[in-house]
Design a protein around this motif. Structure first.
Motif, PDB file in Angstrom:
ATOM      1  N   LEU A  68      27.166  13.650  53.909  1.00  0.00           N
ATOM      2  CA  LEU A  68      26.050  12.730  54.144  1.00  0.00           C
ATOM      3  C   LEU A  68      26.560  11.379  54.638  1.00  0.00           C
ATOM      4  O   LEU A  68      26.032  10.805  55.598  1.00  0.00           O
ATOM      5  N   LEU A  69      27.605  10.865  53.996  1.00  0.00           N
ATOM      6  CA  LEU A  69      28.186   9.596  54.419  1.00  0.00           C
ATOM      7  C   LEU A  69      28.741   9.700  55.839  1.00  0.00           C
ATOM      8  O   LEU A  69      28.618   8.765  56.643  1.00  0.00           O
ATOM      9  N   ALA A  70      29.342  10.857  56.153  1.00  0.00           N
ATOM     10  CA  ALA A  70      29.930  11.049  57.478  1.00  0.00           C
ATOM     11  C   ALA A  70      28.865  11.003  58.562  1.00  0.00           C
ATOM     12  O   ALA A  70      29.064  10.385  59.618  1.00  0.00           O
ATOM     13  N   ILE A  71      27.730  11.640  58.312  1.00  0.00           N
ATOM     14  CA  ILE A  71      26.689  11.667  59.345  1.00  0.00           C
ATOM     15  C   ILE A  71      26.067  10.282  59.511  1.00  0.00           C
ATOM     16  O   ILE A  71      25.680   9.894  60.627  1.00  0.00           O
ATOM     17  N   VAL A  72      25.991   9.507  58.426  1.00  0.00           N
ATOM     18  CA  VAL A  72      25.505   8.132  58.537  1.00  0.00           C
ATOM     19  C   VAL A  72      26.480   7.299  59.368  1.00  0.00           C
ATOM     20  O   VAL A  72      26.079   6.514  60.243  1.00  0.00           O
ATOM     21  N   ILE A  73      27.768   7.477  59.118  1.00  0.00           N
ATOM     22  CA  ILE A  73      28.796   6.757  59.884  1.00  0.00           C
ATOM     23  C   ILE A  73      28.714   7.113  61.360  1.00  0.00           C
ATOM     24  O   ILE A  73      28.764   6.238  62.235  1.00  0.00           O
ATOM     25  N   ILE A  74      28.570   8.405  61.653  1.00  0.00           N
ATOM     26  CA  ILE A  74      28.483   8.842  63.049  1.00  0.00           C
ATOM     27  C   ILE A  74      27.257   8.232  63.722  1.00  0.00           C
ATOM     28  O   ILE A  74      27.335   7.736  64.853  1.00  0.00           O
ATOM     29  N   ALA A  75      26.125   8.261  63.028  1.00  0.00           N
ATOM     30  CA  ALA A  75      24.887   7.749  63.615  1.00  0.00           C
ATOM     31  C   ALA A  75      24.931   6.241  63.836  1.00  0.00           C
ATOM     32  O   ALA A  75      24.475   5.742  64.868  1.00  0.00           O
ATOM     33  N   VAL A  76      25.513   5.514  62.880  1.00  0.00           N
ATOM     34  CA  VAL A  76      25.482   4.048  62.936  1.00  0.00           C
ATOM     35  C   VAL A  76      26.613   3.474  63.790  1.00  0.00           C
ATOM     36  O   VAL A  76      26.398   2.576  64.619  1.00  0.00           O
ATOM     37  N   PHE A  77      27.831   4.004  63.624  1.00  0.00           N
ATOM     38  CA  PHE A  77      28.998   3.372  64.233  1.00  0.00           C
ATOM     39  C   PHE A  77      29.475   4.039  65.524  1.00  0.00           C
ATOM     40  O   PHE A  77      30.277   3.453  66.255  1.00  0.00           O
ATOM     41  N   TYR A  78      29.025   5.258  65.795  1.00  0.00           N
ATOM     42  CA  TYR A  78      29.515   5.948  66.988  1.00  0.00           C
ATOM     43  C   TYR A  78      28.390   6.284  67.962  1.00  0.00           C
ATOM     44  O   TYR A  78      28.489   7.243  68.724  1.00  0.00           O
ATOM     45  N   THR A  79      27.330   5.507  67.912  1.00  0.00           N
ATOM     46  CA  THR A  79      26.265   5.587  68.917  1.00  0.00           C
ATOM     47  C   THR A  79      26.430   4.388  69.849  1.00  0.00           C
ATOM     48  O   THR A  79      26.233   3.250  69.432  1.00  0.00           O
ATOM     49  N   ARG A  80      26.812   4.655  71.094  1.00  0.00           N
ATOM     50  CA  ARG A  80      27.137   3.571  72.018  1.00  0.00           C
ATOM     51  C   ARG A  80      25.952   3.191  72.905  1.00  0.00           C
ATOM     52  O   ARG A  80      25.614   2.036  73.040  1.00  0.00           O
ATOM     53  N   ASP A  81      25.341   4.165  73.542  1.00  0.00           N
ATOM     54  CA  ASP A  81      24.230   3.895  74.461  1.00  0.00           C
ATOM     55  C   ASP A  81      22.969   4.541  73.902  1.00  0.00           C
ATOM     56  O   ASP A  81      22.750   5.748  74.073  1.00  0.00           O
ATOM     57  N   LEU A  82      22.154   3.754  73.244  1.00  0.00           N
ATOM     58  CA  LEU A  82      20.959   4.274  72.583  1.00  0.00           C
ATOM     59  C   LEU A  82      19.758   4.186  73.519  1.00  0.00           C
ATOM     60  O   LEU A  82      19.448   3.117  74.052  1.00  0.00           O
ATOM     61  N   SER A  83      19.091   5.333  73.723  1.00  0.00           N
ATOM     62  CA  SER A  83      17.853   5.388  74.508  1.00  0.00           C
ATOM     63  C   SER A  83      16.694   5.591  73.542  1.00  0.00           C
ATOM     64  O   SER A  83      16.582   6.654  72.913  1.00  0.00           O
ATOM     65  N   ILE A  84      15.854   4.581  73.413  1.00  0.00           N
ATOM     66  CA  ILE A  84      14.768   4.613  72.441  1.00  0.00           C
ATOM     67  C   ILE A  84      13.730   5.683  72.778  1.00  0.00           C
ATOM     68  O   ILE A  84      13.201   6.355  71.884  1.00  0.00           O
ATOM     69  N   GLY A  85      13.434   5.873  74.076  1.00  0.00           N
ATOM     70  CA  GLY A  85      12.391   6.814  74.487  1.00  0.00           C
ATOM     71  C   GLY A  85      12.607   8.223  73.948  1.00  0.00           C
ATOM     72  O   GLY A  85      11.747   8.767  73.228  1.00  0.00           O
ATOM     73  N   PRO A  86      13.754   8.869  74.273  1.00  0.00           N
ATOM     74  CA  PRO A  86      13.999  10.213  73.745  1.00  0.00           C
ATOM     75  C   PRO A  86      14.025  10.257  72.218  1.00  0.00           C
ATOM     76  O   PRO A  86      13.590  11.245  71.615  1.00  0.00           O
ATOM     77  N   LEU A  87      14.531   9.172  71.600  1.00  0.00           N
ATOM     78  CA  LEU A  87      14.590   9.149  70.136  1.00  0.00           C
ATOM     79  C   LEU A  87      13.191   9.157  69.530  1.00  0.00           C
ATOM     80  O   LEU A  87      12.922   9.880  68.560  1.00  0.00           O
ATOM     81  N   LEU A  88      12.273   8.379  70.109  1.00  0.00           N
ATOM     82  CA  LEU A  88      10.892   8.372  69.626  1.00  0.00           C
ATOM     83  C   LEU A  88      10.213   9.712  69.887  1.00  0.00           C
ATOM     84  O   LEU A  88       9.450  10.209  69.046  1.00  0.00           O
ATOM     85  N   LEU A  89      10.489  10.296  71.054  1.00  0.00           N
ATOM     86  CA  LEU A  89       9.917  11.611  71.362  1.00  0.00           C
ATOM     87  C   LEU A  89      10.413  12.678  70.390  1.00  0.00           C
ATOM     88  O   LEU A  89       9.674  13.616  70.053  1.00  0.00           O
ATOM     89  N   ALA A  90      11.652  12.532  69.923  1.00  0.00           N
ATOM     90  CA  ALA A  90      12.212  13.509  68.982  1.00  0.00           C
ATOM     91  C   ALA A  90      11.429  13.551  67.678  1.00  0.00           C
ATOM     92  O   ALA A  90      11.438  14.573  66.968  1.00  0.00           O
ATOM     93  N   LEU A  91      10.749  12.463  67.346  1.00  0.00           N
ATOM     94  CA  LEU A  91       9.967  12.421  66.112  1.00  0.00           C
ATOM     95  C   LEU A  91       8.789  13.385  66.150  1.00  0.00           C
ATOM     96  O   LEU A  91       8.338  13.850  65.099  1.00  0.00           O
TER      97      LEU A  91
END
Length: 430
Positions: free
Chosen positions: A181-204
């Motif tokens: 769980l900690l690893a996936i939080v680290i990956i999501a927070v610290f290893y996301t370089r170019d975030l595209s909000i549109g696809p992320l919102l659509l994923a919801l």
């Protein structure tokens, strides 16, 4: 300690009988997965260092998938982004199961593995950072030695510790669950370089529909699988590592039945997907990720003197041991709880060393930190292999000695004098 008739707080006690049975079943599957993981890693290393190494690299770079959807990925990328999403889906199911219906729903019992997992993340990260201080590029790999490979660690434990108390096996598994769980939080927070909000919102949207269906106990694969795949694809397109989608989908699945008692849909999915994760997903990922050209003894030495590699080895062997053992000791001191009477701190140190076996998630973070195929990534892979091997070997020496001491305990735990199917030790008041 508790007052009156309340049960005293003990660290690493054996837990409830249903939970012990469930953990034992998981361990059997993960142990087989660990053997297959080792086979995949060895095959990759042999092939990558053979005269046919070019064919291995060519296989890794084969591209498949629809280009129109930007999913024409290499086989290596599909293994890391696609298959590992299944691995993290199972991890998500397990994390939710532990904290909703498992023994970890008791805050007192959860405190130890949670604290140990946090210690096993923080201390290795600090050691790696100290070794690479001043090199901003190298510092990007700080999270590589924070992960524990549960399949590999349990495979080692199964070989060397037939008679070790079930509490130690449960502790290692639950620690690794929190670690994931900690690893996936680290990956999501610290290893996301170019975030595209549109696809992320659509994923919801597909995630929400998936959640509604599973909450209504729908099991139809032809409904759930397309929704899960769409969620994964949109998270992938957003720039967040696609394995995060696996965890979110796992968290959406209900653990407890709506009416009555008994296992919920999470356990059903876990039974279906854990064998796939252990026997297919992780070994295939290991095959595509572990193939690094060592270059003989000279190449090995050259790689390991790189501060990136040195930091990883020191963090895996010493950082994990200090972090896990130290956090467990601090919980003991602050809560005034004692180790279960069958255990000693030597057992905890041996188990903490097993936590230094970092492989699957460590390799993934190495790719994300340095870029697959870069020199630093290649050195990181060698360091992960060497550090994990050293941690496993030292743990084997310690736990093998403790295994002989615990033979008596193992015999005691199996006694069922009243023949009710539950060992007497799980019915005895402490």
């Amino acid at each position: 300690m508790s007052e009156g008739n309340a049960r005293p707080v003990r660290l690493l006690d054996r837990g409830s009988w249903p939970e012990t049975q469930r953990i034992a079943e998981i361990l059997r599957k993960e142990t087989v997965g660990g053997v297959l993981l080792l086979a995949g890693a060895v095959l990759a290393l042999v092939w990558a260092n053979s005269p046919w190494s070019d064919s291995y690299e060519a296989l890794r770079e084969v591209r498949i998938g629809p280009a129109a959807l930007h999913l024409d990925l290499t086989l290596s990328a599909w293994a890391a982004d696609g298959l590992l999403a299944i691995f993290f889906f199972v991890a998500g199911l397990e994390v939710k199961r532990e904290f909703v219906a498992g023994d970890l729903r008791d805050p007192r019992r959860a405190a130890v593995p949670v604290a140990a997992a946090v210690g096993g993340v923080v201390v290795p990260a600090l050691i790696y950072t100290a070794v690479n201080l001043g090199d901003s590029a190298a510092l990007g790999g700080w999270a590589i030695p924070t992960a524990t490979d549960i399949a590999f660690a349990l495979a080692v434990l199964a070989v060397i510790g037939h008679h070790l108390p079930s509490a130690l096996r449960t502790f290692l598994l639950t620690l690794a669950v929190v670690d994931d769980l900690l690893a996936i939080v680290i990956i999501a927070v610290f290893y996301t370089r170019d975030l595209s909000i549109g696809p992320l919102l659509l994923a919801l949207l597909p995630l929400a529909v998936f959640t509604v269906l599973v909450q209504r106990r729908v099991r139809s694969w032809w409904l759930l699988l397309p929704l899960a795949a769409t969620t994964w694809a949109l998270v992938h397109a957003s720039g967040i590592h696609a394995t995060v989608a696996g965890v979110l989908l796992g968290f959406a699945v209900p653990v407890i039945r709506k009416k009555g008692s008994g296992p919920g849909l999470a356990e059903h999915f876990e039974h279906r997907f854990r064998p796939i994760s252990a026997a297919v997903v992780v070994p295939v990922f290991a095959f595509f990720a572990a193939g690094v050209t060592v270059g003989g003894f000279g190449g090995l030495v050259t790689s390991l003197v790189d501060p990136v590699a040195l930091g990883i080895v020191l963090a895996l062997v010493f950082g994990k041991t200090i972090g896990i053992t130290g956090a467990t000791y601090l919980v003991s001191r602050f809560t005034k709880a004692e180790l279960d009477h069958d255990l000693t701190w030597t057992d905890v140190i041996g188990l903490a060393l097993l936590g230094g076996i970092g492989f699957t998630v460590s390799l993934l973070i190495g790719d994300l930190a340095f870029g697959a195929g870069s020199e630093s990534d290649e050195h990181a892979k060698i360091a992960i292999l060497v550090g994990s091997l050293l941690a496993g070997m030292i743990a084997a020496v310690i736990l093998r000695a403790r295994n002989r001491v615990h033979r008596r305990i193992c015999a005691e735990e199996s006694v069922d004098a009243d023949h009710d199917g539950i060992p007497d030790v799980h019915q005895r008041e402490v």
